[in-house]
Motif scaffolding. Structure first.
Motif, PDB file in Angstrom:
ATOM      1  N   GLU A   8      63.103 -26.731 -48.097  1.00  0.00           N
ATOM      2  CA  GLU A   8      63.675 -28.005 -48.546  1.00  0.00           C
ATOM      3  C   GLU A   8      64.603 -28.597 -47.492  1.00  0.00           C
ATOM      4  O   GLU A   8      64.607 -29.803 -47.259  1.00  0.00           O
ATOM      5  N   GLN A   9      65.366 -27.759 -46.846  1.00  0.00           N
ATOM      6  CA  GLN A   9      66.304 -28.221 -45.816  1.00  0.00           C
ATOM      7  C   GLN A   9      65.565 -28.743 -44.583  1.00  0.00           C
ATOM      8  O   GLN A   9      66.010 -29.705 -43.955  1.00  0.00           O
ATOM      9  N   TYR A  10      64.423 -28.134 -44.238  1.00  0.00           N
ATOM     10  CA  TYR A  10      63.729 -28.470 -43.000  1.00  0.00           C
ATOM     11  C   TYR A  10      62.529 -29.408 -43.174  1.00  0.00           C
ATOM     12  O   TYR A  10      61.847 -29.723 -42.208  1.00  0.00           O
ATOM     13  N   ARG A  11      62.293 -29.873 -44.390  1.00  0.00           N
ATOM     14  CA  ARG A  11      61.192 -30.825 -44.596  1.00  0.00           C
ATOM     15  C   ARG A  11      61.300 -32.059 -43.693  1.00  0.00           C
ATOM     16  O   ARG A  11      60.305 -32.501 -43.127  1.00  0.00           O
ATOM     17  N   PRO A  12      62.479 -32.652 -43.546  1.00  0.00           N
ATOM     18  CA  PRO A  12      62.580 -33.808 -42.641  1.00  0.00           C
ATOM     19  C   PRO A  12      62.202 -33.454 -41.193  1.00  0.00           C
ATOM     20  O   PRO A  12      61.581 -34.256 -40.494  1.00  0.00           O
ATOM     21  N   MET A  13      62.562 -32.245 -40.758  1.00  0.00           N
ATOM     22  CA  MET A  13      62.206 -31.827 -39.399  1.00  0.00           C
ATOM     23  C   MET A  13      60.691 -31.674 -39.270  1.00  0.00           C
ATOM     24  O   MET A  13      60.101 -32.068 -38.256  1.00  0.00           O
ATOM     25  N   ILE A  14      60.057 -31.129 -40.293  1.00  0.00           N
ATOM     26  CA  ILE A  14      58.592 -30.977 -40.276  1.00  0.00           C
ATOM     27  C   ILE A  14      57.938 -32.344 -40.133  1.00  0.00           C
ATOM     28  O   ILE A  14      57.056 -32.546 -39.296  1.00  0.00           O
ATOM     29  N   GLU A  31      51.140 -30.341 -41.822  1.00  0.00           N
ATOM     30  CA  GLU A  31      52.354 -29.982 -42.549  1.00  0.00           C
ATOM     31  C   GLU A  31      52.287 -28.510 -42.963  1.00  0.00           C
ATOM     32  O   GLU A  31      53.275 -27.777 -42.850  1.00  0.00           O
ATOM     33  N   GLN A  32      51.128 -28.074 -43.422  1.00  0.00           N
ATOM     34  CA  GLN A  32      50.947 -26.665 -43.793  1.00  0.00           C
ATOM     35  C   GLN A  32      51.146 -25.745 -42.585  1.00  0.00           C
ATOM     36  O   GLN A  32      51.750 -24.678 -42.694  1.00  0.00           O
ATOM     37  N   ILE A  33      50.634 -26.159 -41.443  1.00  0.00           N
ATOM     38  CA  ILE A  33      50.783 -25.378 -40.216  1.00  0.00           C
ATOM     39  C   ILE A  33      52.261 -25.249 -39.854  1.00  0.00           C
ATOM     40  O   ILE A  33      52.743 -24.162 -39.519  1.00  0.00           O
ATOM     41  N   ALA A  34      52.991 -26.360 -39.962  1.00  0.00           N
ATOM     42  CA  ALA A  34      54.423 -26.340 -39.662  1.00  0.00           C
ATOM     43  C   ALA A  34      55.184 -25.482 -40.675  1.00  0.00           C
ATOM     44  O   ALA A  34      56.096 -24.735 -40.312  1.00  0.00           O
ATOM     45  N   MET A  35      54.787 -25.563 -41.934  1.00  0.00           N
ATOM     46  CA  MET A  35      55.450 -24.760 -42.960  1.00  0.00           C
ATOM     47  C   MET A  35      55.219 -23.269 -42.726  1.00  0.00           C
ATOM     48  O   MET A  35      56.130 -22.455 -42.925  1.00  0.00           O
ATOM     49  N   LEU A  36      54.031 -22.927 -42.290  1.00  0.00           N
ATOM     50  CA  LEU A  36      53.748 -21.528 -41.973  1.00  0.00           C
ATOM     51  C   LEU A  36      54.595 -21.057 -40.786  1.00  0.00           C
ATOM     52  O   LEU A  36      55.130 -19.949 -40.791  1.00  0.00           O
ATOM     53  N   ALA A  37      54.739 -21.907 -39.796  1.00  0.00           N
ATOM     54  CA  ALA A  37      55.582 -21.567 -38.644  1.00  0.00           C
ATOM     55  C   ALA A  37      57.042 -21.432 -39.058  1.00  0.00           C
ATOM     56  O   ALA A  37      57.757 -20.570 -38.551  1.00  0.00           O
TER      57      ALA A  37
END
Length: 164
Positions: A8-14, A31-37
């Motif tokens: 939740e905190q890093y969603r804007p960065m993603i 977005e999924q790739i970034a969330m996995l990272a």
């Protein structure tokens, strides 16, 4: 570190990372790739290595960039191969005529080119395995396939000119 809170905190960065690459199509995939990272960053984070935000940013940016490069490379290669095969067979609707035409084309190839063609298009052997079988690098296989496709186009074009 609780992943849900971090996410939740890093969603804007993603979102910012994905926009930096000008990705609008398939946004959710990247977005999924970034969330996995980001999840990976939470697993490997060590306070002594620096701020979490810089590690998270680096891992996400690298993961999205790598995925984008892979997709661009795949998109560059696929149309050439499928267009060539379509071009080679679209001159006739009769299967026997198409088969005779393909035989004429493949007779003009060297034995090694025939072998590569058969292994790639008929047996559908992936490039990695072709590299092993031909005892050359992965890049060597892609270069040979490119040269083969170019040659096939020229042969097909010359046969079509002779038929008309």
């Amino acid at each position: 570190m609780d992943y849900e809170q971090v996410l939740e905190q890093y969603r804007p960065m993603i979102s910012a990372i994905i926009r930096d690459f000008n990705i609008y199509k398939d946004f959710e995939d990247y977005e999924q790739i970034a969330m996995l990272a980001l999840w990976k960053a939470t697993q490997i984070y060590d306070e002594e290595r620096g701020a979490f935000s810089s590690i998270a940013y680096t891992l996400m940016k690298r993961a999205v960039g790598d995925a984008l490069r892979k997709n661009i490379q795949a998109a560059k290669q696929t149309p050439v191969e499928s267009d060539t095969l379509q071009h080679l067979t679209e001159s006739s609707t009769d299967e026997n005529e198409t088969l005779e035409w393909l035989i004429l084309i493949f007779e003009k190839l060297s034995p090694e080119e025939r072998k590569l063609s058969h292994m790639y298009w008929i047996e559908e052997i992936p490039n990695e395995e072709l590299a092993e079988r031909f005892q050359i690098s992965y890049d060597g296989v892609t270069k040979r396939k490119y040269r083969l496709l170019t040659k096939l186009k020229k042969i097909a074009s010359s046969i079509q000119k002779n038929e008309t």
